[in-house]
Each structure stands twice: as structure tokens, then as C-alpha cells.
Design a protein around this motif. Structure first.
Motif, PDB file in Angstrom:
ATOM      1  N   GLN A   5     -25.853 -10.077 -13.619  1.00 12.42           N
ATOM      2  CA  GLN A   5     -25.107  -9.211 -14.358  1.00 12.42           C
ATOM      3  C   GLN A   5     -23.711  -9.680 -14.842  1.00 12.42           C
ATOM      4  OE1 GLN A   5     -25.747  -5.579 -11.840  1.00 12.42           O
ATOM      5  NE2 GLN A   5     -26.706  -4.659 -13.514  1.00 12.42           N
ATOM      6  N   ILE A   6     -23.296  -9.387 -15.915  1.00 15.56           N
ATOM      7  CA  ILE A   6     -21.980  -9.588 -16.541  1.00 15.56           C
ATOM      8  C   ILE A   6     -21.047  -8.544 -15.825  1.00 15.56           C
ATOM      9  CG2 ILE A   6     -20.338 -10.029 -18.316  1.00 15.56           C
ATOM     10  CD1 ILE A   6     -22.778 -11.022 -19.843  1.00 15.56           C
ATOM     11  N   ARG A   7     -20.025  -8.918 -15.019  1.00 16.18           N
ATOM     12  CA  ARG A   7     -19.146  -7.744 -14.548  1.00 16.18           C
ATOM     13  C   ARG A   7     -17.891  -7.493 -15.340  1.00 16.18           C
ATOM     14  NH1 ARG A   7     -18.747  -6.361  -9.505  1.00 16.18           N
ATOM     15  NH2 ARG A   7     -16.706  -6.611  -9.363  1.00 16.18           N
ATOM     16  N   LEU A   8     -17.953  -6.513 -15.950  1.00 18.36           N
ATOM     17  CA  LEU A   8     -17.117  -5.850 -16.908  1.00 18.36           C
ATOM     18  C   LEU A   8     -16.036  -4.978 -16.448  1.00 18.36           C
ATOM     19  CD1 LEU A   8     -16.922  -6.062 -20.058  1.00 18.36           C
ATOM     20  CD2 LEU A   8     -18.382  -3.841 -20.044  1.00 18.36           C
ATOM     21  N   LEU A   9     -14.752  -5.261 -17.145  1.00 14.08           N
ATOM     22  CA  LEU A   9     -13.729  -4.107 -16.805  1.00 14.08           C
ATOM     23  C   LEU A   9     -13.379  -3.585 -18.105  1.00 14.08           C
ATOM     24  CD1 LEU A   9     -11.529  -2.904 -14.753  1.00 14.08           C
ATOM     25  CD2 LEU A   9     -10.115  -4.704 -15.833  1.00 14.08           C
ATOM     26  N   ALA A  34     -17.725  -2.917 -13.498  1.00 13.20           N
ATOM     27  CA  ALA A  34     -16.980  -2.955 -11.982  1.00 13.20           C
ATOM     28  C   ALA A  34     -15.995  -2.129 -12.130  1.00 13.20           C
ATOM     29  CB  ALA A  34     -16.406  -4.397 -11.844  1.00 13.20           C
ATOM     30  N   GLY A  35     -15.263  -1.559 -13.124  1.00  9.26           N
ATOM     31  CA  GLY A  35     -14.420  -0.569 -13.036  1.00  9.26           C
ATOM     32  C   GLY A  35     -13.598  -0.157 -14.480  1.00  9.26           C
ATOM     33  N   ASP A  36     -12.560   0.564 -14.392  1.00  6.71           N
ATOM     34  CA  ASP A  36     -11.965   0.642 -15.622  1.00  6.71           C
ATOM     35  C   ASP A  36     -10.280   0.724 -15.530  1.00  6.71           C
ATOM     36  OD1 ASP A  36     -11.273   3.332 -14.912  1.00  6.71           O
ATOM     37  OD2 ASP A  36     -13.375   3.929 -15.785  1.00  6.71           O
ATOM     38  N   ALA A  37      -9.522   0.811 -16.474  1.00  8.79           N
ATOM     39  CA  ALA A  37      -8.199   1.036 -16.458  1.00  8.79           C
ATOM     40  C   ALA A  37      -7.560   1.423 -17.737  1.00  8.79           C
ATOM     41  CB  ALA A  37      -7.538  -0.547 -16.150  1.00  8.79           C
ATOM     42  N   VAL A  44      -4.509  -5.841 -15.408  1.00 11.22           N
ATOM     43  CA  VAL A  44      -4.496  -6.949 -14.654  1.00 11.22           C
ATOM     44  C   VAL A  44      -4.581  -6.941 -13.213  1.00 11.22           C
ATOM     45  CG1 VAL A  44      -2.735  -8.881 -13.847  1.00 11.22           C
ATOM     46  CG2 VAL A  44      -2.685  -7.839 -16.254  1.00 11.22           C
ATOM     47  N   ASP A  45      -4.259  -5.970 -12.862  1.00 13.47           N
ATOM     48  CA  ASP A  45      -4.666  -6.069 -11.311  1.00 13.47           C
ATOM     49  C   ASP A  45      -5.977  -5.617 -10.918  1.00 13.47           C
ATOM     50  OD1 ASP A  45      -1.728  -5.842 -10.799  1.00 13.47           O
ATOM     51  OD2 ASP A  45      -1.580  -3.732 -10.554  1.00 13.47           O
ATOM     52  N   ARG A  46      -6.712  -4.714 -11.551  1.00 12.39           N
ATOM     53  CA  ARG A  46      -8.128  -4.696 -11.197  1.00 12.39           C
ATOM     54  C   ARG A  46      -8.845  -5.786 -11.597  1.00 12.39           C
ATOM     55  NH1 ARG A  46      -8.047   2.002 -12.642  1.00 12.39           N
ATOM     56  NH2 ARG A  46      -6.740   2.463 -11.265  1.00 12.39           N
ATOM     57  N   ALA A  47      -8.548  -6.493 -13.020  1.00 12.55           N
ATOM     58  CA  ALA A  47      -9.308  -7.412 -13.200  1.00 12.55           C
ATOM     59  C   ALA A  47      -9.408  -8.770 -12.139  1.00 12.55           C
ATOM     60  CB  ALA A  47      -8.744  -8.120 -14.259  1.00 12.55           C
ATOM     61  N   VAL A  48      -8.207  -8.885 -11.543  1.00 13.39           N
ATOM     62  CA  VAL A  48      -8.058  -9.837 -10.726  1.00 13.39           C
ATOM     63  C   VAL A  48      -8.665  -9.364  -9.480  1.00 13.39           C
ATOM     64  CG1 VAL A  48      -6.575 -11.253  -9.328  1.00 13.39           C
ATOM     65  CG2 VAL A  48      -5.916 -10.966 -11.752  1.00 13.39           C
ATOM     66  N   ALA A  49      -8.440  -8.273  -8.819  1.00 12.83           N
ATOM     67  CA  ALA A  49      -9.015  -7.488  -7.524  1.00 12.83           C
ATOM     68  C   ALA A  49     -10.666  -7.623  -7.638  1.00 12.83           C
ATOM     69  CB  ALA A  49      -8.454  -6.300  -7.472  1.00 12.83           C
ATOM     70  N   LEU A  50     -10.874  -7.154  -8.922  1.00 13.53           N
ATOM     71  CA  LEU A  50     -12.567  -6.850  -8.787  1.00 13.53           C
ATOM     72  C   LEU A  50     -13.105  -8.146  -9.119  1.00 13.53           C
ATOM     73  CD1 LEU A  50     -12.433  -3.555 -10.728  1.00 13.53           C
ATOM     74  CD2 LEU A  50     -13.262  -3.741  -8.403  1.00 13.53           C
ATOM     75  N   GLY A  51     -12.631  -9.366  -9.705  1.00 13.41           N
ATOM     76  CA  GLY A  51     -13.310 -10.463  -9.994  1.00 13.41           C
ATOM     77  C   GLY A  51     -14.308 -10.272 -11.238  1.00 13.41           C
ATOM     78  N   VAL A  52     -13.735  -9.733 -12.086  1.00 19.86           N
ATOM     79  CA  VAL A  52     -14.656  -9.465 -13.305  1.00 19.86           C
ATOM     80  C   VAL A  52     -15.005 -10.819 -14.114  1.00 19.86           C
ATOM     81  CG1 VAL A  52     -14.091  -7.012 -13.395  1.00 19.86           C
ATOM     82  CG2 VAL A  52     -12.909  -8.624 -14.877  1.00 19.86           C
ATOM     83  N   ARG A  74      -4.156 -14.416 -18.283  1.00 19.41           N
ATOM     84  CA  ARG A  74      -4.330 -15.937 -18.787  1.00 19.41           C
ATOM     85  C   ARG A  74      -3.750 -16.880 -17.737  1.00 19.41           C
ATOM     86  NH1 ARG A  74      -6.106 -18.534 -23.559  1.00 19.41           N
ATOM     87  NH2 ARG A  74      -6.094 -20.663 -23.300  1.00 19.41           N
ATOM     88  N   GLU A  75      -2.739 -16.367 -17.321  1.00 17.70           N
ATOM     89  CA  GLU A  75      -1.879 -17.150 -16.087  1.00 17.70           C
ATOM     90  C   GLU A  75      -2.550 -16.800 -14.838  1.00 17.70           C
ATOM     91  OE1 GLU A  75       2.158 -15.922 -16.521  1.00 17.70           O
ATOM     92  OE2 GLU A  75       2.475 -16.737 -18.589  1.00 17.70           O
ATOM     93  N   LYS A  76      -2.748 -15.639 -14.450  1.00 23.10           N
ATOM     94  CA  LYS A  76      -3.328 -15.451 -13.134  1.00 23.10           C
ATOM     95  C   LYS A  76      -4.868 -15.766 -12.940  1.00 23.10           C
ATOM     96  CE  LYS A  76      -0.050 -11.661 -11.936  1.00 23.10           C
ATOM     97  NZ  LYS A  76      -0.007 -10.319 -11.239  1.00 23.10           N
ATOM     98  N   ALA A  77      -5.655 -15.511 -13.910  1.00 25.67           N
ATOM     99  CA  ALA A  77      -7.072 -15.716 -13.812  1.00 25.67           C
ATOM    100  C   ALA A  77      -7.626 -16.220 -15.117  1.00 25.67           C
ATOM    101  CB  ALA A  77      -7.801 -14.506 -13.418  1.00 25.67           C
ATOM    102  N   PRO A  78      -7.331 -17.478 -15.323  1.00 26.29           N
ATOM    103  CA  PRO A  78      -7.881 -17.957 -16.609  1.00 26.29           C
ATOM    104  C   PRO A  78      -9.387 -18.050 -16.958  1.00 26.29           C
ATOM    105  CG  PRO A  78      -7.085 -19.640 -15.275  1.00 26.29           C
ATOM    106  CD  PRO A  78      -6.603 -18.551 -14.508  1.00 26.29           C
ATOM    107  N   GLY A  79     -10.204 -17.967 -15.760  1.00 27.05           N
ATOM    108  CA  GLY A  79     -11.428 -17.852 -15.844  1.00 27.05           C
ATOM    109  C   GLY A  79     -12.094 -16.524 -16.530  1.00 27.05           C
ATOM    110  N   ILE A  80     -11.210 -15.647 -16.486  1.00 26.90           N
ATOM    111  CA  ILE A  80     -11.667 -14.298 -17.203  1.00 26.90           C
ATOM    112  C   ILE A  80     -11.589 -14.040 -18.616  1.00 26.90           C
ATOM    113  CG2 ILE A  80     -11.127 -11.673 -16.910  1.00 26.90           C
ATOM    114  CD1 ILE A  80     -10.041 -11.997 -14.150  1.00 26.90           C
TER     115      ILE A  80
END
Length: 212
Positions: A5-9, A34-37, A44-52, A74-80
Motif C-alpha cells: 500500500q502507498i502510505r498517504l498523508l 496514515a494520517g492528516d494535517a 512536516v512533523d507528521r509526514a516525517v514521523a509517520l514515514g509516509v 525536501r530538506e528533511k525527507a527528500p524521499g517523500i
């Protein structure tokens, strides 16, 4: 669609929009919400914490807008991957979002199936631009740039295929070259256009009148 599954925020400052989008994706087995904001800071906080895998990002929000959130992500989690989903398609909205690192840009009036395909394409790193967005980019005032001649015919052909949503593998088959050669042509095009990824390359190519 994919083996996992593709994990989505989902990020939007309107609860009713978040609820509606959640209902759309939770009804599809290929996706996991995986969550919403409600703003860019939470995003930013939830995307990184949840590993979406993909963030569906609105642009105009309190505290931190979408463009700044994309830049920080882009700086904190370039793979997202970040797919913008908004009602705004002006030049002042589109170009900063793409330049900040958005993988794609879709409007909220997009049909359900188009939205699902766009998120899947963003997950794969493919450029996704709504038709009206591409036209906005194409129609904006063009500034002096790298001459068309500096991009080879093959680089332009590969870029045109990318703009239409074609994968590297599909482009290789259509052009009768290897997938590695397609990637090489893209890297050369990125360097000449002064960009770092597929979405920015497509936007810049439209801006310069190389595609249309």
C-alpha cells in the motif's frame, strides 16, 4: 497497482476536505491513509514521523503554507513525494510549488480516478501536472534561457514522453534504447535546464517553450 500500500498523508486546513479525501483513498486497497494535517507545520512533523510515501498538499494554509512545507520536507525527507492538490492554478502558485520540490500539481476539481492515478504516479516519482497548470506554465512570459539547440533531439523526445506521464521503461521501449540511456538523457536535460527532478524539468521545459 503496487505490491504494498502507498502510505498517504492528507494536508488541508478544511476538515470537510480532509474527510472527503480520506473516504476516497480508504475505499481503495492500494492506499493507506496514515494520517492528516491542517497546516504546513503539522504536515512536516507528521509526514516525517509517520514515514509516509506521498503527501497530498494544499497550498494556502495557516501557520505554514504548502510551498514552505514542501521546501522543508525536501530538506528533511527528500524521499517523500509531494503532490499539490489545490483550487489555485495561477503562475504565482504553480511555479514556486514546483521549484520547492513538488512532484506534481493537481486541481481539486480533478475526477476521482485522475486523483488516484496522480497519487500513484507521484509515488513512482513521475511528473504530474493538471492540463490547465501546464498551460499556465506554457503561457507565462518567457525569459531568455538556454537555447533550444543545447538540448539534443533525443533529450527533447525523452522530456516530451516524461511530460505525458511515460515511465523510463516505457520511454525506452518507444525510442528503442535502454532504460539506462533514458536516465542519462534525463540527467543531461536536468543539467541544461538547471533543475533536479522530473516535475521541475517538465515545468521548465514548458516555460521555455520546448514543449507544447
Amino acid at each position: 497497482m503496487t505490491e504494498r500500500q502507498i502510505r498517504l498523508l492528507i494536508v488541508d486546513d478544511h476538515p470537510i476536505v480532509r474527510d472527503g479525501l480520506r473516504a476516497v483513498f480508504e475505499s481503495e486497497p492500494a492506499f493507506e491513509v496514515a494520517g492528516d494535517a491542517a497546516d504546513g507545520v503539522e504536515a512536516v512533523d507528521r509526514a516525517v514521523a509517520l514515514g509516509v510515501d506521498v503527501v497530498l498538499m494544499d497550498l494556502r494554509m495557516p501557520r505554514m503554507g504548502g510551498v514552505e512545507a514542501i521546501r522543508v520536507l525536501r530538506e528533511k525527507a527528500p524521499g517523500i513525494r509531494v503532490l499539490v492538490l489545490t483550487t489555485f492554478d495561477s503562475d504565482s502558485d504553480v511555479l514556486p510549488a514546483v521549484e520547492a520540490g513538488a512532484t506534481g500539481y493537481l486541481l481539486k476539481d480533478a475526477p476521482r480516478d485522475e486523483l488516484l492515478r496522480a497519487v500513484h504516479a507521484a509515488y513512482l516519482g513521475q511528473a504530474v501536472l493538471a492540463p490547465s497548470v501546464a498551460q499556465k506554465v506554457l503561457g507565462r512570459v518567457r525569459t531568455p534561457a538556454v537555447p533550444v539547440e543545447q538540448l539534443t533531439d533525443r533529450e527533447l523526445k525523452v522530456l516530451a514522453l516524461v511530460a505525458s506521464g511515460t515511465t523510463n521503461r516505457e520511454a525506452a521501449k518507444q525510442l528503442f534504447i535502454s532504460e539506462a540511456t533514458v536516465k542519462t538523457h534525463l540527467l543531461h536535460a536536468y543539467a541544461k535546464l538547471g533543475v533536479r527532478d522530473r516535475a521541475a524539468a517538465v515545468a521548465e521545459a514548458y516555460k521555455r517553450g520546448l514543449l507544447g
